[in-house]
Scaffold this motif. Structure first.
Motif, mmCIF file in Angstrom:
data_model
loop_
_atom_site.group_PDB
_atom_site.id
_atom_site.type_symbol
_atom_site.label_atom_id
_atom_site.label_comp_id
_atom_site.label_asym_id
_atom_site.label_seq_id
_atom_site.Cartn_x
_atom_site.Cartn_y
_atom_site.Cartn_z
ATOM 1 N N ALA A 105 0.838 -1.201 0.000
ATOM 2 C CA ALA A 105 0.000 0.000 0.000
ATOM 3 C C ALA A 105 0.876 1.254 0.000
ATOM 4 C CB ALA A 105 -0.934 -0.017 1.205
ATOM 5 N N SER A 119 6.014 -6.672 -0.627
ATOM 6 C CA SER A 119 4.801 -7.330 -0.138
ATOM 7 C C SER A 119 5.061 -8.830 -0.048
ATOM 8 C CB SER A 119 3.655 -7.038 -1.111
ATOM 9 O OG SER A 119 2.461 -7.667 -0.692
ATOM 10 N N SER A 125 -2.467 -3.873 -5.419
ATOM 11 C CA SER A 125 -3.729 -3.900 -4.670
ATOM 12 C C SER A 125 -4.883 -3.338 -5.487
ATOM 13 C CB SER A 125 -3.596 -3.090 -3.386
ATOM 14 O OG SER A 125 -3.438 -1.713 -3.698
ATOM 15 N N GLN A 183 -5.480 -4.222 5.411
ATOM 16 C CA GLN A 183 -4.731 -4.312 4.142
ATOM 17 C C GLN A 183 -3.213 -4.236 4.206
ATOM 18 O OE1 GLN A 183 -4.203 -1.329 1.151
ATOM 19 N NE2 GLN A 183 -5.116 0.298 2.394
ATOM 20 N N GLN A 188 -1.362 -8.869 4.160
ATOM 21 C CA GLN A 188 -0.945 -9.355 2.837
ATOM 22 C C GLN A 188 -0.359 -10.775 2.934
ATOM 23 O OE1 GLN A 188 1.446 -6.034 1.290
ATOM 24 N NE2 GLN A 188 -0.149 -4.667 2.098
ATOM 25 N N VAL A 194 -4.444 -13.177 -1.380
ATOM 26 C CA VAL A 194 -3.372 -12.248 -1.764
ATOM 27 C C VAL A 194 -2.014 -12.955 -1.711
ATOM 28 C CG1 VAL A 194 -2.132 -10.155 -1.063
ATOM 29 C CG2 VAL A 194 -4.637 -10.198 -1.013
ATOM 30 N N MET A 242 -8.543 -5.537 -0.335
ATOM 31 C CA MET A 242 -8.325 -6.912 0.123
ATOM 32 C C MET A 242 -9.501 -7.777 -0.297
ATOM 33 S SD MET A 242 -5.401 -6.871 1.480
ATOM 34 C CE MET A 242 -5.166 -8.392 2.374
#
Ligand code: FMN
Length: 372
Positions: A105, A119, A125, A183, A188, A194, A242
């Motif tokens: 993010a 991530s 995202s 999120q 993650q 994800v 998400m």
């Protein structure tokens, strides 16, 4: 008038004079990413809360996802936070620092040398970040496509959290809260939709999905002690792009068991399902999960659309121990006193939530000063 909101609470040896928690809120006013006098005044004004949790404080440059957020990884930042904790302690308050790594993010303009954010995954995202526009002015941009952390890099991120926890300790905080909600990097890893890794942190098994969070918990507990560590979670949240995850219960039940075994001080649940005004507004699946998150004696804090009434009912029902309030705290620094004396709440102006100066930040009067 007796009301359980004003009962004291023993948070693993830290005595809270009431059950009202100031929820963590990013206010994006730290122009140099260092807390200043205004920050200190803002938290000092709210020191009658049973517990304050600060705005998310990035643990590293890499962990930063928004402009003007005060971090916990440089000496200046530690000194800045020391002013905050001195001010809060000076009014007999208690304050935990929220440790934050946003993961994907973020945006290249916030990262060192314009690198992509990191991530669990290399999937973007699809959400936005508040970073720098091409002309250098702050503004809303698409979050950048991240780079998946290599397995051998994960310990470095874990160690950044541990260092930030030590920094928080040195800055005089009573404890730290890991921002494992809404999120950001921990989610993650926790979200099986994800987390598309295939290594020991990969999304296919629950033990692997929760491993990163537990590695960080263990490292931070080693630095400051389990009694001084809380973890914020938001099961079922779809904030920030998400995806809904049908393995949510499985993931969070396993995580809660492990957190309980580690004797962390609290689990802080952010209910993002609705902003209704009564206790029944808690999403049904979250409500069913809540008792299990408590584990063996872990305190439960709940945030999300609570009112004096719904918070009291939830505490009385035994579902939660402490009630956190976000937006009401923006415009009511004396929220505890207002609740206690049944004084109407002042409305907050969302235009001043993020960014700006003293206006809408430290200029909300306490009710007792209104007639002065
Ligand atoms: C301006 C603003 C900033 C926020 N920043 C954070 C944050 O830094 N970390 C976090 O965990 N939650 C953050 N939140 C969520 C709040 O902690 C809280 O859970 C949410 O506002 C719901 O509570 P409320 O209905 O009492 O406002 C933020 C909310 C607001 C309104």
């Amino acid at each position: 008038m007796t009301n359980s909101l004003f009962d004291d609470f023993d948070l693993r040896g830290l005595k809270l004079p009431n059950r009202v928690v100031m929820a963590p809120m990013t206010r994006a006013r730290a122009l140099a990413e260092v807390p200043d006098d205004l920050t200190a005044r803002y938290y000092e004004q709210r020191a009658s809360a049973g517990l304050i949790v600060t705005e998310g404080s990035p643990i590293s440059r890499e962990g930063t996802g928004y402009v003007f957020t005060p971090g916990l990884y440089t000496e200046d930042q530690v000194a800045g936070w020391q002013r905050v904790t001195d001010a809060v302690r000076g009014r007999d308050g208690r304050v935990f620092a929220q440790l934050w790594h946003v993961g994907r993010a973020s945006h290249v303009s916030l990262q060192a040398d314009g690198q992509p954010p990191v991530s669990s995954t290399s999937k973007a995202s699809g959400d936005s970040a508040f970073a720098y526009l091409p002309d250098g002015t702050p503004g809303r941009v698409d979050a950048s496509t991240p780079r998946a952390l290599r397995t051998d890099e994960v310990p470095r991120v874990v160690s950044d959290f541990a260092t930030a926890a030590t920094n928080a300790d040195n800055a005089g905080f009573h404890g730290v809260e890991l921002h494992a909600a809404t999120q950001y990097l921990f989610e993650q890893f926790l979200n099986s939709q994800v987390n598309d890794r295939t290594d020991r942190y990969g999304g296919h098994t629950v033990a692997n999905r929760i491993r990163f969070t537990l590695d960080v918990v263990d490292a931070v507990v080693e630095r400051v002690g389990a009694d001084r560590v809380g973890v914020r979670l938001s099961p079922f949240s779809t904030v920030g792009g998400m995806p809904a995850d049908d393995r949510t219960e499985e993931t969070y039940l396993a995580l809660a068991d492990e957190l309980s075994a580690r004797r962390v001080a609290y689990v802080h649940v952010h209910d993002t399902s609705g902003f209704g005004a009564d206790a029944n507004s808690i999403g049904a699946r979250l409500r069913a999960l809540l008792p299990h998150l408590r584990g063996d004696g872990t305190a439960i804090i709940l945030a999300g659309g609570l009112t004096r009434r719904s918070a009291t009912d939830l505490i009385d029902s035994g579902l939660i121990d402490l009630a956190a309030f976000g937006r009401p705290y923006i415009s009511n620094p004396d929220l505890v006193e207002r609740f206690r004396d049944d004084i109407p709440l002042a409305p907050a102006n969302p235009a001043h939530f993020f960014g700006g100066d003293a206006v809408g930040y430290v200029d909300h009067p306490a009710a007792t000063n209104l007639s002065a």
